[in-house]
Design a protein around this motif. Structure first.
Motif, PDB file in Angstrom:
ATOM      1  N   HIS A  57     -27.648 -99.497  49.971  1.00  0.00           N
ATOM      2  CA  HIS A  57     -27.547-100.222  48.702  1.00  0.00           C
ATOM      3  C   HIS A  57     -28.609 -99.708  47.744  1.00  0.00           C
ATOM      4  O   HIS A  57     -29.509 -98.962  48.136  1.00  0.00           O
ATOM      5  CB  HIS A  57     -27.693-101.732  48.935  1.00  0.00           C
ATOM      6  CG  HIS A  57     -29.032-102.097  49.472  1.00  0.00           C
ATOM      7  ND1 HIS A  57     -29.299-102.204  50.805  1.00  0.00           N
ATOM      8  CD2 HIS A  57     -30.214-102.333  48.847  1.00  0.00           C
ATOM      9  CE1 HIS A  57     -30.565-102.513  50.992  1.00  0.00           C
ATOM     10  NE2 HIS A  57     -31.155-102.580  49.815  1.00  0.00           N
ATOM     11  N   HIS A  95     -31.380-100.361  44.329  1.00  0.00           N
ATOM     12  CA  HIS A  95     -32.179-101.203  43.437  1.00  0.00           C
ATOM     13  C   HIS A  95     -32.409-100.392  42.173  1.00  0.00           C
ATOM     14  O   HIS A  95     -32.857 -99.245  42.244  1.00  0.00           O
ATOM     15  CB  HIS A  95     -33.518-101.567  44.075  1.00  0.00           C
ATOM     16  CG  HIS A  95     -33.364-102.331  45.354  1.00  0.00           C
ATOM     17  ND1 HIS A  95     -33.394-103.702  45.410  1.00  0.00           N
ATOM     18  CD2 HIS A  95     -33.161-101.905  46.624  1.00  0.00           C
ATOM     19  CE1 HIS A  95     -33.223-104.101  46.663  1.00  0.00           C
ATOM     20  NE2 HIS A  95     -33.070-103.022  47.433  1.00  0.00           N
ATOM     21  N   GLU A 137     -38.112-100.153  43.822  1.00  0.00           N
ATOM     22  CA  GLU A 137     -38.949-101.225  44.367  1.00  0.00           C
ATOM     23  C   GLU A 137     -40.333-100.706  44.737  1.00  0.00           C
ATOM     24  O   GLU A 137     -41.342-101.327  44.406  1.00  0.00           O
ATOM     25  CB  GLU A 137     -38.258-101.839  45.589  1.00  0.00           C
ATOM     26  CG  GLU A 137     -36.943-102.503  45.227  1.00  0.00           C
ATOM     27  CD  GLU A 137     -36.629-103.674  46.110  1.00  0.00           C
ATOM     28  OE1 GLU A 137     -36.400-103.459  47.314  1.00  0.00           O
ATOM     29  OE2 GLU A 137     -36.640-104.822  45.598  1.00  0.00           O
ATOM     30  N   HIS A 183     -31.611 -97.601  49.490  1.00  0.00           N
ATOM     31  CA  HIS A 183     -32.042 -98.051  50.816  1.00  0.00           C
ATOM     32  C   HIS A 183     -30.946 -97.793  51.842  1.00  0.00           C
ATOM     33  O   HIS A 183     -29.810 -98.251  51.649  1.00  0.00           O
ATOM     34  CB  HIS A 183     -32.383 -99.551  50.789  1.00  0.00           C
ATOM     35  CG  HIS A 183     -33.652 -99.846  50.060  1.00  0.00           C
ATOM     36  ND1 HIS A 183     -33.971-101.093  49.570  1.00  0.00           N
ATOM     37  CD2 HIS A 183     -34.696 -99.032  49.755  1.00  0.00           C
ATOM     38  CE1 HIS A 183     -35.162-101.036  48.990  1.00  0.00           C
ATOM     39  NE2 HIS A 183     -35.619 -99.794  49.079  1.00  0.00           N
ATOM     40  N   THR A 218     -36.916-106.798  51.482  1.00  0.00           N
ATOM     41  CA  THR A 218     -37.403-107.067  50.119  1.00  0.00           C
ATOM     42  C   THR A 218     -36.625-108.200  49.442  1.00  0.00           C
ATOM     43  O   THR A 218     -36.792-108.428  48.252  1.00  0.00           O
ATOM     44  CB  THR A 218     -37.321-105.808  49.236  1.00  0.00           C
ATOM     45  OG1 THR A 218     -35.941-105.449  49.051  1.00  0.00           O
ATOM     46  CG2 THR A 218     -38.084-104.646  49.857  1.00  0.00           C
TER      47      THR A 218
HETATM   48 ZN    ZN Z   1     -33.041-102.841  49.396  1.00  0.00          ZN
END
Ligand code: ZN
Ligand code: B30
Length: 251
Positions: A90, A92, A96, A109, A194
């Motif tokens: 996935h 972000h 992050e 990720h 996270t």
């Molecule tokens: Zn993630």
């Protein structure tokens, strides 16, 4: 319940619950290369990441998540003491992990569970249960062709929020193409998921080589709809390191 948390306001990161708030080994973090410990952890070994897989892409209101069909993809090495299986990937938007407080445009990720636990939700409750590989993307002028099929599918699930939305990705995905060429330089540290409930059971690997994404491609992620409106960003603020050792594996 599934959609009870967000990245903004009264359901945002300051309200995510006890482990997220009180944990001492939380993720993401700011990595200060100068403060990392240079070690030989052994190389990471990616098994079957170089084949083409059919994939589905899901907008779950927090991120776009890709799952691949077929044989298990396995990860070992890097100082890990067992073998881990890929469950999902996935993104972000707004990376992050930051490097010297610099935030890149995007972070991928690749989420793995220790094989004996069977899935991430179970593994997340056990020490060393989960391994996440993180890939940073910086903005560039040209499109990243290896992201095209994913961006196209993201555009399809990005419409008005009526609940989680899933689509088949139009072209096969070769996971290897979403990893940097140089797999010999990476950071490793012990942290958490996270997102809620922020279980502190994750071994993190962050590649030092960055990939690229164009502004046009990146803006497709920013247009995604969530129950709280457009998901214009979905990164958690960096968390205190609290004396943790951050390793830098170099060949
Ligand atoms: Zn993630
Ligand atoms: S990330 O890569 O750190 N952004 C999850 C996977 C990867 C990341 C964040 C979250 C995930 O699987 N979340 C679902 C967690 N569930 C189930 C579970 O782990 O059992 C909810 C929860 O309650 O945390 Cu304990």
């Amino acid at each position: 319940q599934e959609l009870s948390w967000s990245y903004f306001g009264g359901t945002g990161p300051d309200h995510w619950g006890p482990i997220c708030t009180n944990g001492k080994y939380q993720s993401p973090i700011d990595i200060i290369p100068e403060d990392t410990i240079k070690v030989d952890l052994g190389s990471l070994k990616f098994m079957r990441y170089d084949y083409a897989y059919e994939g589905k892409l899901l907008n779950n209101g927090h991120t776009v998540q890709i799952t691949l069909s077929g044989v298990p993809l396995l990860l070992s090495g890097g100082g890990l003491s067992s073998t881990y299986q890929l469950e999902q990937m996935h993104f972000h938007w707004g990376a992050e992990h930051t490097i010297d407080d610099h935030r890149d445009a995007l972070e991928l990720h690749l989420v793995h569970f220790e094989k004996k636990y069977g899935n991430v939700s179970t593994a997340a409750h056990y020490k060393n249960g989960v391994v996440v590989i993180a890939v940073l993307f910086r903005l560039a002028d040209e499109d990243n062709k290896d992201l095209d099929a994913i961006i196209e599918a993201t555009d399809l699930v990005g419409a008005h929020w009526v609940g989680p939305s899933i689509t088949k990705i139009g072209h096969k995905i070769i996971p290897q193409l979403l990893l940097p060429k140089d797999k010999t330089s990476f950071y490793r540290y012990e942290g958490s998921l996270t997102t809620p409930e922020c279980h502190e059971t994750v071994t993190w690997f962050i590649f030092t080589e960055k990939l690229t994404i164009s502004v046009d491609q990146w803006s497709v992620f920013q247009r995604l709809e969530s129950p709280h409106g457009p998901l214009s960003f979905n990164y958690r603020p960096t968390q205190p390191i609290n004396g943790r050792k951050i390793y830098h594996h170099l060949l």
